[in-house]
Scaffold this active site. Sequence first.
Site, PDB file in Angstrom:
ATOM      1  N   GLU A 182       3.745 -15.986   8.614  1.00  0.00           N
ATOM      2  CA  GLU A 182       2.725 -15.009   9.008  1.00  0.00           C
ATOM      3  C   GLU A 182       1.320 -15.523   8.708  1.00  0.00           C
ATOM      4  OE1 GLU A 182       1.548 -11.839   6.572  1.00  0.00           O
ATOM      5  OE2 GLU A 182       3.152 -12.133   5.129  1.00  0.00           O
ATOM      6  N   LYS A 229       5.864  -5.929  -2.497  1.00  0.00           N
ATOM      7  CA  LYS A 229       4.781  -6.094  -3.465  1.00  0.00           C
ATOM      8  C   LYS A 229       4.871  -5.021  -4.552  1.00  0.00           C
ATOM      9  CE  LYS A 229       1.879  -6.617  -0.119  1.00  0.00           C
ATOM     10  NZ  LYS A 229       2.538  -7.233   1.020  1.00  0.00           N
TER      11      LYS A 229
HETATM   12  N1  PSU Z   1       2.785 -10.548   1.231  1.00  0.00           N
HETATM   13  C1  PSU Z   1       1.889 -11.310   0.565  1.00  0.00           C
HETATM   14  N2  PSU Z   1       0.583 -11.234   0.946  1.00  0.00           N
HETATM   15  C2  PSU Z   1       0.187 -10.445   1.996  1.00  0.00           C
HETATM   16  C3  PSU Z   1       1.148  -9.641   2.696  1.00  0.00           C
HETATM   17  C4  PSU Z   1       2.429  -9.740   2.264  1.00  0.00           C
HETATM   18  O1  PSU Z   1       2.244 -12.043  -0.348  1.00  0.00           O
HETATM   19  O2  PSU Z   1      -0.996 -10.438   2.330  1.00  0.00           O
HETATM   20  C5  PSU Z   1       0.747  -8.815   3.895  1.00  0.00           C
HETATM   21  C6  PSU Z   1       1.869  -8.901   4.916  1.00  0.00           C
HETATM   22  O3  PSU Z   1       1.308  -9.351   6.128  1.00  0.00           O
HETATM   23  C7  PSU Z   1       2.384  -7.488   5.059  1.00  0.00           C
HETATM   24  C8  PSU Z   1       1.132  -6.719   4.808  1.00  0.00           C
HETATM   25  O4  PSU Z   1       2.938  -7.241   6.309  1.00  0.00           O
HETATM   26  O5  PSU Z   1       0.563  -7.422   3.693  1.00  0.00           O
HETATM   27  C9  PSU Z   1       1.428  -5.264   4.511  1.00  0.00           C
HETATM   28  O6  PSU Z   1       0.283  -4.516   4.765  1.00  0.00           O
HETATM   29  P1  PSU Z   1       0.397  -2.939   4.940  1.00  0.00           P
HETATM   30  O7  PSU Z   1       0.824  -2.448   3.585  1.00  0.00           O
HETATM   31  O8  PSU Z   1      -1.003  -2.470   5.317  1.00  0.00           O
HETATM   32  O9  PSU Z   1       1.400  -2.683   6.022  1.00  0.00           O
END
Ligand code: PSU
Length: 308
Positions: free
Chosen positions: A26, A160
């Site tokens: 990604e 996370k």
């Molecule tokens: N994992 C990481 N760093 C990130 C992300 C995931 O170690 O920056 C990103 C991914 O792209 C994931 C996003 O899809 O954070 C989730 O964001 P949200 O909670 O707004 O959906």
Amino acid sequence: MTTFHIRPGTEVDEALRDGRPVVALESTIVSHGLPRPDNLRVARQIEQTVRDAGAVPATIGMVGGELVVGLDDAELTRLATVDPVAKLSVRDLAVAAATGADGATTVAATSAVAAAVGIGVFATGGLGGVHREAAQTFDESADLVTLARTPITVVCAGVKSILDVGATLERLETLGVGVVGYRTRRFPGFYLTDSGFDLDWSVDSPEQVAAVLAAREQHGVHGGGLIVANPLPVDEQLDPALHDRTLTEGLARLGREGVTGKAVTPFLLAHFHSATEGASLAVNVRIILRNADLAARIAVAASGRTAA
Ligand code: PSU
Ligand code: MN
């Protein structure tokens, strides 16, 4: 009339045609998840790790409205350095394309695009999930619902730790997303080895994951995603006391500074990186590189099965 399509990079195109192993990566991690200038260096390191394990990396992103699978170095550099780069979930892809935007794809968008071009394995750091205040805010990452309908295997270190992990696991169950621990029955906690939650299943090897994928395809019953949760070794995790302190401060800052919606995840990750003086960044990088390596070995094992 402009026509819109997904453009594979040259190397990815050839690898897919020849049935060689490819791993999707990604770009949100690169543009929004890691601080500059480390982000570009790490993005290249992730790709190199995939190559070292015998697969072709396909970092996915939107460059000037063009959706690319397998960004070249100039495109990767652009998404790591210019401003603004939009954070693109699945729903944003068409709008970003039609308006000629630069954008980084989240886990949700990367999974959907990878599956659309026939890539089956994807490595990331930690998934999005249910946020802690979700009962009031309804903030649940589109990563979850997208994985429910997308046939992709995502290697990650759990979700996370800024999220409500228990609620996220419940939602994954409801949505029918498979979750297996890699050599563990405990769900990892991203920066921490163990989130405190149990898993029903554990797999021991890339070959065993490849067998799961083969069974899923041959049965033709389950069309959704599979999460392979790969924990950090205990001696490589972030110090748990430092982690808990930093998280409490970060959540308090969110409220004080009025941060909401898609800005929440990048804000908390940036808070961790500055408040731990780089310790969380080093851990985050180790997480991603370990996941890239495992994902590549799974892709290699899966392509061996098809060839056999
Ligand atoms: N994992 C990481 N760093 C990130 C992300 C995931 O170690 O920056 C990103 C991914 O792209 C994931 C996003 O899809 O954070 C989730 O964001 P949200 O909670 O707004 O959906
Ligand atoms: Mn959200």
